[in-house]
Design a protein around this motif. Structure first.
Motif, mmCIF file in Angstrom:
data_model
loop_
_atom_site.group_PDB
_atom_site.id
_atom_site.type_symbol
_atom_site.label_atom_id
_atom_site.label_comp_id
_atom_site.label_asym_id
_atom_site.label_seq_id
_atom_site.Cartn_x
_atom_site.Cartn_y
_atom_site.Cartn_z
ATOM 1 N N ALA A 36 35.472 11.604 20.390
ATOM 2 C CA ALA A 36 36.168 10.597 21.183
ATOM 3 C C ALA A 36 37.588 11.057 21.495
ATOM 4 O O ALA A 36 38.075 10.944 22.623
ATOM 5 N N HIS A 37 38.257 11.611 20.452
ATOM 6 C CA HIS A 37 39.638 12.041 20.668
ATOM 7 C C HIS A 37 39.701 13.221 21.619
ATOM 8 O O HIS A 37 40.564 13.279 22.500
ATOM 9 N N LYS A 38 38.775 14.171 21.481
ATOM 10 C CA LYS A 38 38.773 15.352 22.359
ATOM 11 C C LYS A 38 38.501 14.971 23.795
ATOM 12 O O LYS A 38 38.992 15.616 24.719
ATOM 13 N N SER A 39 37.691 13.920 24.013
ATOM 14 C CA SER A 39 37.395 13.551 25.391
ATOM 15 C C SER A 39 38.437 12.589 25.948
ATOM 16 O O SER A 39 38.242 12.019 27.010
ATOM 17 N N GLY A 40 39.541 12.407 25.215
ATOM 18 C CA GLY A 40 40.693 11.733 25.800
ATOM 19 C C GLY A 40 40.717 10.229 25.681
ATOM 20 O O GLY A 40 41.423 9.560 26.426
ATOM 21 N N ILE A 41 39.938 9.669 24.742
ATOM 22 C CA ILE A 41 39.983 8.213 24.572
ATOM 23 C C ILE A 41 41.254 7.842 23.819
ATOM 24 O O ILE A 41 41.545 8.379 22.761
ATOM 25 N N LYS A 42 42.022 6.928 24.412
ATOM 26 C CA LYS A 42 43.315 6.556 23.844
ATOM 27 C C LYS A 42 43.151 5.709 22.592
ATOM 28 O O LYS A 42 42.165 4.993 22.445
ATOM 29 N N LEU A 43 44.177 5.769 21.736
ATOM 30 C CA LEU A 43 44.237 4.821 20.634
ATOM 31 C C LEU A 43 44.638 3.461 21.187
ATOM 32 O O LEU A 43 45.078 3.357 22.329
ATOM 33 N N TRP A 44 44.485 2.449 20.366
ATOM 34 C CA TRP A 44 44.865 1.080 20.736
ATOM 35 C C TRP A 44 46.358 1.043 21.093
ATOM 36 O O TRP A 44 47.158 1.812 20.564
ATOM 37 N N ASP A 45 46.741 0.138 22.017
ATOM 38 C CA ASP A 45 48.147 0.085 22.490
ATOM 39 C C ASP A 45 49.139 -0.059 21.343
ATOM 40 O O ASP A 45 50.245 0.464 21.399
ATOM 41 N N LYS A 46 48.755 -0.830 20.307
ATOM 42 C CA LYS A 46 49.718 -1.117 19.245
ATOM 43 C C LYS A 46 49.662 -0.102 18.117
ATOM 44 O O LYS A 46 50.267 -0.319 17.062
ATOM 45 N N SER A 47 48.941 0.995 18.334
ATOM 46 C CA SER A 47 48.932 2.036 17.307
ATOM 47 C C SER A 47 50.324 2.616 17.171
ATOM 48 O O SER A 47 51.053 2.751 18.159
ATOM 49 N N VAL A 48 50.703 2.974 15.934
ATOM 50 C CA VAL A 48 52.090 3.362 15.728
ATOM 51 C C VAL A 48 52.340 4.854 15.937
ATOM 52 O O VAL A 48 53.428 5.262 16.305
ATOM 53 N N VAL A 49 51.348 5.692 15.703
ATOM 54 C CA VAL A 49 51.616 7.120 15.752
ATOM 55 C C VAL A 49 50.312 7.874 16.042
ATOM 56 O O VAL A 49 49.225 7.409 15.711
ATOM 57 N N ASP A 50 50.417 9.022 16.726
ATOM 58 C CA ASP A 50 49.245 9.873 16.929
ATOM 59 C C ASP A 50 49.674 11.329 16.806
ATOM 60 O O ASP A 50 49.989 11.986 17.783
ATOM 61 N N GLN A 51 49.712 11.814 15.589
ATOM 62 C CA GLN A 51 50.173 13.194 15.381
ATOM 63 C C GLN A 51 49.117 14.212 15.780
ATOM 64 O O GLN A 51 49.405 15.391 15.921
ATOM 65 N N TYR A 52 47.894 13.759 15.957
ATOM 66 C CA TYR A 52 46.829 14.676 16.382
ATOM 67 C C TYR A 52 47.009 15.044 17.844
ATOM 68 O O TYR A 52 46.874 16.197 18.234
ATOM 69 N N ARG A 53 47.381 14.037 18.664
ATOM 70 C CA ARG A 53 47.626 14.288 20.086
ATOM 71 C C ARG A 53 48.799 15.269 20.272
ATOM 72 O O ARG A 53 48.763 16.134 21.137
ATOM 73 N N GLU A 54 49.813 15.153 19.412
ATOM 74 C CA GLU A 54 50.964 16.052 19.525
ATOM 75 C C GLU A 54 50.556 17.491 19.266
ATOM 76 O O GLU A 54 51.034 18.416 19.921
ATOM 77 N N ASP A 55 49.641 17.699 18.294
ATOM 78 C CA ASP A 55 49.260 19.063 17.941
ATOM 79 C C ASP A 55 48.179 19.639 18.852
ATOM 80 O O ASP A 55 48.216 20.809 19.200
ATOM 81 N N CYS A 56 47.196 18.838 19.195
ATOM 82 C CA CYS A 56 46.107 19.321 20.043
ATOM 83 C C CYS A 56 45.954 18.395 21.234
ATOM 84 O O CYS A 56 45.152 17.470 21.190
ATOM 85 N N PRO A 57 46.739 18.585 22.295
ATOM 86 C CA PRO A 57 46.606 17.729 23.468
ATOM 87 C C PRO A 57 45.217 17.861 24.087
ATOM 88 O O PRO A 57 44.642 18.945 24.099
ATOM 89 N N ALA A 58 44.671 16.754 24.570
ATOM 90 C CA ALA A 58 43.335 16.791 25.168
ATOM 91 C C ALA A 58 43.368 17.581 26.466
ATOM 92 O O ALA A 58 44.389 17.623 27.149
ATOM 93 N N GLU A 59 42.247 18.200 26.801
ATOM 94 C CA GLU A 59 42.188 19.012 28.027
ATOM 95 C C GLU A 59 42.257 18.110 29.255
ATOM 96 O O GLU A 59 41.701 17.044 29.260
#
Lengths: 110, 166
Positions: free
Chosen positions: A87-110
């Motif tokens: 899900a994360h690799k195919s670019g599905i966003k976290l919920w709007d009120k999520s506080v942090v996404d350190q995975y997106r910072e390290d491995c941006p989706a294609e």
């Protein structure tokens, strides 16, 4: 006596399975839904199988129930991991009120 | 040829077959032995890569300690999720954080990731094996700092798992 213990285990398992399904409906995004459903459904299913084992005793059916506990406990988290990663690799966003996404910072989706 | 791996794998597969049918007449045992032989010849070296670690009895003792610990954490996780699901305000604060791990072996990492998924509020999303980093989805982020998150999520299992699998 052991029958009653089996029934208690099966009831608890059903309750947790139900909670997992409610979580699937109530949680806001893919990842939270996976959390709720994986945890509750794994534990609930294992509990139901253990109850079955207590009720039928040490025979072919009971042994299969015990082996199923091991297989479910080993494979359910792996499938949750595969689903959330996909899900994360195919670019599905976290919920709007999520506080942090350190995975997106390290491995941006294609 | 990796004979040891194949023998270990044969024993595991054959034992599993006997448990599955729970019938010890000679037809079942013979068929099971033949099929287990065949399977362990084909695939025996894939699943068991380090047969020498199985000899150490301490690992089994630590595994005995790990199982109740795991079941206890699993029960807590379920009550935690149940509370968050039923609560009308849905008290969640989700996010994906990084944590560090010192485990290197494949089995150890798999068990660590599985344990994290089944324990309170956390689910492993991905890992980077070179850097030893796990990406964890946390339903109620308490700390974004990598050290503190590591302490909260990984530490309680890593100590035991390192003794079992490394």
């Amino acid at each position: 006596m052991i029958e009653i213990a089996g029934i208690i285990f099966i009831t608890v398992g059903l309750l947790f399975d139900l909670l997992g399904c409610i979580g699937l409906v109530r949680m806001p995004d893919v990842y939270n839904r996976l959390q709720a459903s994986t945890k509750c459904v794994t534990f609930g299913t294992c509990s139901i199988m253990f109850g079955t084992f207590l009720m039928v005793g040490f025979n072919a059916t009971g042994m299969k129930a015990l082996l199923c506990i091991i297989f479910v406990a080993l494979t359910a988290p792996v499938s949750a991991h595969a689903l959330s990663r996909a899900a994360h690799k195919s670019g599905i966003k976290l919920w709007d009120k999520s506080v942090v996404d350190q995975y997106r910072e390290d491995c941006p989706a294609e | 040829m990796k004979v040891k791996s194949r023998i270990v794998f044969f024993i595991v597969v054959f034992g599993l077959w006997l448990l599955l049918c729970m019938a010890f007449d000679w037809e079942h045992v013979l068929i099971g032995a033949v099929v287990a032989c065949f399977v362990s010849l084909i695939a025996g070296d894939i699943f068991v890569t380090r047969p020498h670690v199985l000899k150490n009895p301490l690992r089994y003792l630590w595994f005995m300690y790990y199982v109740p610990l795991f079941i206890w954490e699993c029960l807590k996780a379920n009550l935690d999720v149940a509370y968050r699901v039923i609560h009308p305000m849905r008290p969640i604060k989700p996010g994906i954080v990084k944590v560090k791990t010192g485990l290197k072996s494949e089995t150890g990492l798999t068990f660590l990731a599985n344990s994290i998924t089944l324990t309170p509020g956390t689910m492993s999303v991905d890992f980077d094996r070179e850097k030893g980093i796990l990406y964890i989805h946390w339903i109620n982020v308490a700390s974004m700092d990598i050290e503190k998150a590591t302490e909260r999520i990984v530490a309680r299992f890593e100590r035991v798992l390192a003794k079992i699998f490394e």
